[in-house]
Write a protein that holds these residues in place. Sequence first.
Motif, short mmCIF file in Angstrom:
data_model
loop_
_atom_site.label_atom_id
_atom_site.label_comp_id
_atom_site.label_asym_id
_atom_site.label_seq_id
_atom_site.Cartn_x
_atom_site.Cartn_y
_atom_site.Cartn_z
N GLN A 188 0.82 -1.10 -0.02
CA GLN A 188 0.01 -0.03 0.01
C GLN A 188 0.78 1.21 0.20
O GLN A 188 0.61 2.10 -0.90
N ILE A 189 1.92 1.35 0.92
CA ILE A 189 2.60 2.58 0.91
C ILE A 189 3.62 2.63 -0.21
O ILE A 189 3.53 3.89 -0.83
N SER A 190 4.03 1.78 -0.82
CA SER A 190 4.75 2.01 -2.00
C SER A 190 3.88 2.35 -3.13
O SER A 190 4.29 3.34 -4.07
N GLN A 191 2.62 1.81 -3.24
CA GLN A 191 1.77 2.01 -4.14
C GLN A 191 1.36 3.76 -4.27
O GLN A 191 1.15 4.51 -5.02
N HIS A 192 1.28 3.94 -3.13
CA HIS A 192 1.05 5.56 -2.71
C HIS A 192 1.91 6.45 -3.14
O HIS A 192 1.60 7.48 -3.73
N ALA A 193 3.10 6.01 -2.82
CA ALA A 193 4.37 6.76 -3.29
C ALA A 193 4.43 7.04 -4.69
O ALA A 193 4.71 8.10 -5.10
N HIS A 194 4.11 5.70 -5.32
CA HIS A 194 4.16 5.81 -6.77
C HIS A 194 3.24 6.90 -7.45
O HIS A 194 3.20 7.44 -8.25
N SER A 195 2.18 6.71 -6.58
CA SER A 195 0.81 7.60 -7.19
C SER A 195 1.31 9.00 -7.09
O SER A 195 1.04 9.80 -7.89
N GLU A 196 1.92 9.51 -5.81
CA GLU A 196 2.34 10.82 -5.86
C GLU A 196 3.18 11.23 -6.78
O GLU A 196 3.13 12.46 -7.53
N VAL A 197 4.36 10.34 -7.23
CA VAL A 197 5.17 10.66 -8.25
C VAL A 197 4.61 10.77 -9.66
O VAL A 197 4.87 11.63 -10.38
N ILE A 198 3.99 9.52 -10.16
CA ILE A 198 3.27 9.47 -11.29
C ILE A 198 2.29 10.86 -11.79
O ILE A 198 1.91 11.30 -12.65
N ARG B 32 14.56 1.64 -2.07
CA ARG B 32 13.52 2.37 -2.83
C ARG B 32 13.91 1.74 -4.47
O ARG B 32 13.13 1.64 -5.29
N THR B 33 15.02 1.33 -4.46
CA THR B 33 15.44 0.72 -5.77
C THR B 33 14.33 -0.56 -6.41
O THR B 33 13.90 -0.61 -7.39
N GLU B 34 14.10 -1.37 -5.37
CA GLU B 34 13.41 -2.45 -5.34
C GLU B 34 11.92 -1.77 -5.86
O GLU B 34 11.13 -2.61 -6.90
N MET B 35 11.52 -0.95 -5.02
CA MET B 35 9.85 -0.49 -5.34
C MET B 35 10.04 0.27 -6.79
O MET B 35 9.18 -0.03 -7.37
N ILE B 36 11.10 0.92 -7.08
CA ILE B 36 10.87 1.41 -8.50
C ILE B 36 11.01 0.43 -9.41
O ILE B 36 10.29 0.36 -10.40
N GLU B 37 11.99 -0.62 -9.36
CA GLU B 37 11.79 -1.78 -10.30
C GLU B 37 10.42 -2.28 -10.33
O GLU B 37 9.90 -2.61 -11.38
N TYR C 38 -0.09 2.09 -9.43
CA TYR C 38 -0.32 3.35 -8.80
C TYR C 38 -1.95 3.92 -9.06
O TYR C 38 -2.55 3.05 -10.01
N SER C 39 -2.23 4.99 -8.52
CA SER C 39 -3.65 5.20 -8.47
C SER C 39 -4.31 5.36 -10.01
O SER C 39 -3.71 5.85 -10.92
N ASN C 40 -5.39 4.65 -10.25
CA ASN C 40 -6.05 4.73 -11.62
C ASN C 40 -6.14 5.91 -12.18
O ASN C 40 -6.20 6.23 -13.39
#
Length: 319
Positions: free
Chosen positions: A45-55, A101-106, A115-117
């Motif tokens: 959940q947290i990594s998808q939340h982080a990706h959503s912020e950046v995307i 963070r590298t693993e999450m980005i991979e 990441y968020s729809n």
Amino acid sequence: MYVSKQKHMHNEHTDEHFQFRIDNGEYIEPRDYMPEAYRKNLIRQISQHAHSEVIGMQPEGNWITRAPSLRSKQILLAKIQDEGGHGLYLYSAAETLGVSRTEMIEQLHAGKAKYSNIFNYPSLNWADIGAIGWLVDGAAIVNQVSLQRTSYGPYSRAMVRICKEESFHQRQGYEIMATMMKGTKDQQAMAQDAMNRWWWPALMMFGPHDTDSPHSKDAMKWKIKRETNDELRQKFIDKTIPQAELIGLTVPDKDLKWNEAAKKYDHGEINWEEFYSVIKGDGPCNKQRLSHHIKYHEDGVWVREAAEAHKLKTNLSVV
Ligand code: BYC
């Protein structure tokens, strides 16, 4: 005496004791015992939340160069910069759970992490920037205010900080919509068109209905989520409709009506087929969003290398 202390220490490392702490309203910290499934669910959940912020920086970034005034450009720049910062707090919170963070980005680049729809829809004109701030950040706040009380300490603390900034973002968007609704007929039509396109995807941000949400049961038991997907969606609807009415926008839902007995708005059916197709990777902009992220991540290799070299140099000079 010694035996009872040992027994207590042993108990601290059981799922039972963990659940006792959760039920007792305690926060779980990185070094505390936690069940593996709790840790995994949080990382997801947290990594998808982080990706959503950046995307999420991409659809807004699309309009920096075309903002209609210097003031609106400055405000938009500050907002987008905040989103990048939110991503950083969240990646750091996830890292405390033992993932890099590298693993999450991979995982993001491999299409394994979502990441968020919402960020798979295009921002076609300036009114979309209003709709994103008002509806998308508005939906995000409802979710994130609730997550301020999530059971994992670092996630909860990140949310407190993020919520303060999000309320400014929501007002930035609402101001754009209100200004356009006071403008010419064409500007009003643009604002309404943006509302029509963003309303339903914003409702989807809260995830599937509770009955179709596989992660909700555990997430509620562990207090990762403090309110369910449907409860939060309802809060957002009830709070947003009066705001739309105030500035003369029509909510694009013919089944929407006030339910006096339940003191809430009843709404029409959400198109779940569209939701699942978008989160599977087939939305209008999925490919564009991901390839943009991959390109700039690769272009940024030299920055990361320079930062590492600088760190090494600084560490050496300290020694
Ligand atoms: N989009 O069991 P469920 C922002 C997935 S950014 C995509 O209910 P959960 C902003 C879900 O991941 C705001 N996928 O899941 C930034 C799961 O698939 P996986 C971002 C979704 O996690 C820049 C499956 O569907 N906020 O504010 O219990 C500019 C089943 O769902 C979505 C957050 O991320 C979705 N909307 O509940 C402007 C908040 N919904 O992982 C603004 C934190 C569901 O098994 N996250 N899925 O493959 C949460 O609160 C929860 O993760 C959710 C979903 C409520 C989103």
